[in-house]
Design an enzyme around this catalytic site. Structure first.
Site, mmCIF file in Angstrom:
data_model
loop_
_atom_site.group_PDB
_atom_site.id
_atom_site.type_symbol
_atom_site.label_atom_id
_atom_site.label_comp_id
_atom_site.label_asym_id
_atom_site.label_seq_id
_atom_site.Cartn_x
_atom_site.Cartn_y
_atom_site.Cartn_z
ATOM 1 N N TYR A 144 0.602 -0.964 0.035
ATOM 2 C CA TYR A 144 -0.149 0.087 -0.180
ATOM 3 C C TYR A 144 1.303 1.267 -0.188
ATOM 4 C CZ TYR A 144 -3.612 3.117 1.974
ATOM 5 O OH TYR A 144 -4.206 4.222 1.927
ATOM 6 N N ASP A 239 9.127 2.463 -0.419
ATOM 7 C CA ASP A 239 8.387 3.111 0.409
ATOM 8 C C ASP A 239 8.970 2.982 1.559
ATOM 9 O OD1 ASP A 239 6.556 3.606 1.789
ATOM 10 O OD2 ASP A 239 4.291 3.871 0.563
ATOM 11 N N LYS A 267 5.035 9.490 8.015
ATOM 12 C CA LYS A 267 5.153 10.882 9.358
ATOM 13 C C LYS A 267 5.922 10.481 11.158
ATOM 14 C CE LYS A 267 1.632 6.795 9.513
ATOM 15 N NZ LYS A 267 0.974 6.149 8.300
HETATM 16 N N1 HOZ Z 1 -2.759 3.246 6.410
HETATM 17 C C1 HOZ Z 1 -3.145 3.019 7.550
HETATM 18 C C2 HOZ Z 1 -3.022 1.552 7.704
HETATM 19 N N2 HOZ Z 1 -1.963 1.558 7.090
HETATM 20 C C3 HOZ Z 1 -4.108 3.435 8.444
HETATM 21 C C4 HOZ Z 1 -4.160 4.765 8.983
HETATM 22 C C5 HOZ Z 1 -5.300 5.264 9.566
HETATM 23 O O1 HOZ Z 1 -6.904 4.706 9.897
HETATM 24 O O2 HOZ Z 1 -5.284 6.079 10.482
#
Ligand code: HOZ
Length: 430
Positions: A144, A239, A267
């Site tokens: 992802y 990534d 983040k």
């Molecule tokens: N994309 C996040 C998991 N790999 C989820 C982010 C969220 O729901 O805060």
């Protein structure tokens, strides 16, 4: 455990927010029940709106290596906020954080700050296409890379958790340029490159897959990607939104000794605030405006709050012993999980790279999307809810990673292991 207030809030949220959440996995669709509404958190403890306390192994999906509300990060944020939250002009803090990233991450010679991992990846792909003059990209099934149009093809995270194979709304003419292959299959990558490598702009990969649960790269896989992309003039993009500064200061590229052309970060480098970044070779990065003509911009990019938190986060991460401590605590936890499963005769596959880990309910060795999806998701649903009742918070999906933090203690780990044994026993029996 009473969760009435969370239940009430979830109903209220559904009136004004689609699905009641601002990011799909949070809705607990894969595990049932109402999501916890969190009132506050400190260190490794989350406190929900009903006053329940949970030991947190989600760490805001990875970035909070020093736990919630770390005093030094909060202090840096307060000091920055008092001087203004956004100027839309360059600031010295941006240079400071960029220099810390450049010093730490092997592939990064210059770096551009953005506001999320999605934005970082979307921009890196545009840059790769602009740099090579090619349209096609290659990604792996179950990886992802955020929700940019080109990347919602056979993606992990919420798409795998909710069983959405691809998203409506993505223009077919765009999606057709995204090629996909199974993770860890270097032979298939070589075959594809033999056929059409010279028309592929970039190959993007999570060097440790973290969005279908943790799937480590098999020996030689990343090296093969480096070799084949170099041969065909295709850019290799790592990534590292999850793995960057998580599995080592220099990310997975330091851990495995494979240096990509471009790297995307998330983040972590904002200390948990909304930040992303992409960086890499100077000759490629100079293709972005204003030095080049590949366009990408953002008013809040490099904003002083995020930079201040990020600088302090990287200061903390640079202190001696952080990664050794994470490694040893993660080993203890995962060994304990395995021992519990063995004692109870539960078929499971355990994966771990540094402080990110997964417990997959399958008897297969998990190496790619196909093997990951052999998991017993119903057992996971019962396990997740039993863990919650024990006061242990893990991601609400079989296909997301767990994260150890620097603030978990050995005592927390023992508490977790005892709780996990009971939760697993209950999940298996019920
Ligand atoms: N994309 C996040 C998991 N790999 C989820 C982010 C969220 O729901 O805060």
């Amino acid at each position: 455990m009473k969760r009435d207030r969370s239940k009430e809030l979830f109903s209220a949220a559904q009136e004004v927010i689609p699905g009641g959440v601002n990011s799909p996995v949070r809705a607990y669709a894969a595990v049932g029940g109402d999501p916890l509404f969190i009132r506050e958190a400190s260190g490794n403890v989350l406190i929900d709106e009903d006053g329940n306390r949970f030991l947190d192994y989600n760490s805001s999906w990875g970035p909070l290596i020093f736990g919630h509300a770390h005093p030094r990060i909060v202090g840096a944020l307060k000091a920055a906020a008092e001087k203004g939250t956004s100027f839309g002009t360059p600031t010295e803090k941006e240079i400071q954080l960029a220099a810390q990233v450049v010093n730490a991450v092997p592939s990064i010679e210059t770096v551009r700050m953005v506001n999320s991992g999605t934005e970082a990846v979307m921009s890196a792909i545009r840059l790769a296409r602009g740099h090579t003059g090619r349209d096609k990209i290659l990604k792996f099934e179950g990886c992802y890379h955020g929700h940019a149009d080109s990347l919602l093809v056979k993606a992990g995270s919420g798409l795998i958790s909710l069983g959405i194979p691809g998203s409506p709304g993505v223009v077919a003419d765009l999606a057709k340029h995204t090629l996909t292959l199974p993770y860890n299959d270097a032979d298939k990558v070589k075959e594809l490159f033999d056929r059409e490598g010279d028309s592929i702009a970039c190959l993007i990969v999570e060097p440790v897959a973290g969005n279908m649960g943790v799937v480590p790269p098999q020996p030689g896989f990343l090296e093969a990607l480096r070799e084949v992309t170099e041969k065909h003039g295709t850019l290799l993009i790592f990534d590292e939104v999850i793995t960057g500064f998580r599995v080592a200061l220099g990310g997975a590229q330091e851990l495995y000794g494979v240096v990509p052309d471009l790297t995307c970060l998330g983040k972590i480098i904002g200390g948990g605030l909304p930040v992303g970044a992409y960086g890499g070779r100077k000759d490629i990065m100079k293709g972005i405006a204003p030095t080049g003509s590949v366009y990408q911009a953002g008013t809040l990019s490099g904003n002083p709050l995020a930079m201040a938190a990020g600088i302090e986060m990287l200061n903390l991460l640079s202190e001696d012993g952080v990664y050794d401590d994470l490694e040893s605590k993660s080993t203890t936890l995962c060994d304990g999980f395995r021992a519990n499963a063995n004692k109870l005769g539960v078929k499971a596959c355990f994966t771990r790279v540094g402080s990110m880990f997964s417990l997959f309910f399958t008897d297969q060795e998990v190496v790619d999307y196909e093997t990951v999806t052999t998991c017993d998701t119903d057992l996971f649903r019962r396990y997740f809810n039993a863990m919650l009742d024990e006061g242990i918070y893990i991601a609400p999906s079989q296909f997301e990673a767990g994260f150890m933090s620097a603030v978990h203690t050995q005592e927390d780990i023992q508490t977790t292991l005892e709780a996990q044994f009971r939760a697993l026993e209950l999940a298996v029996k019920s």
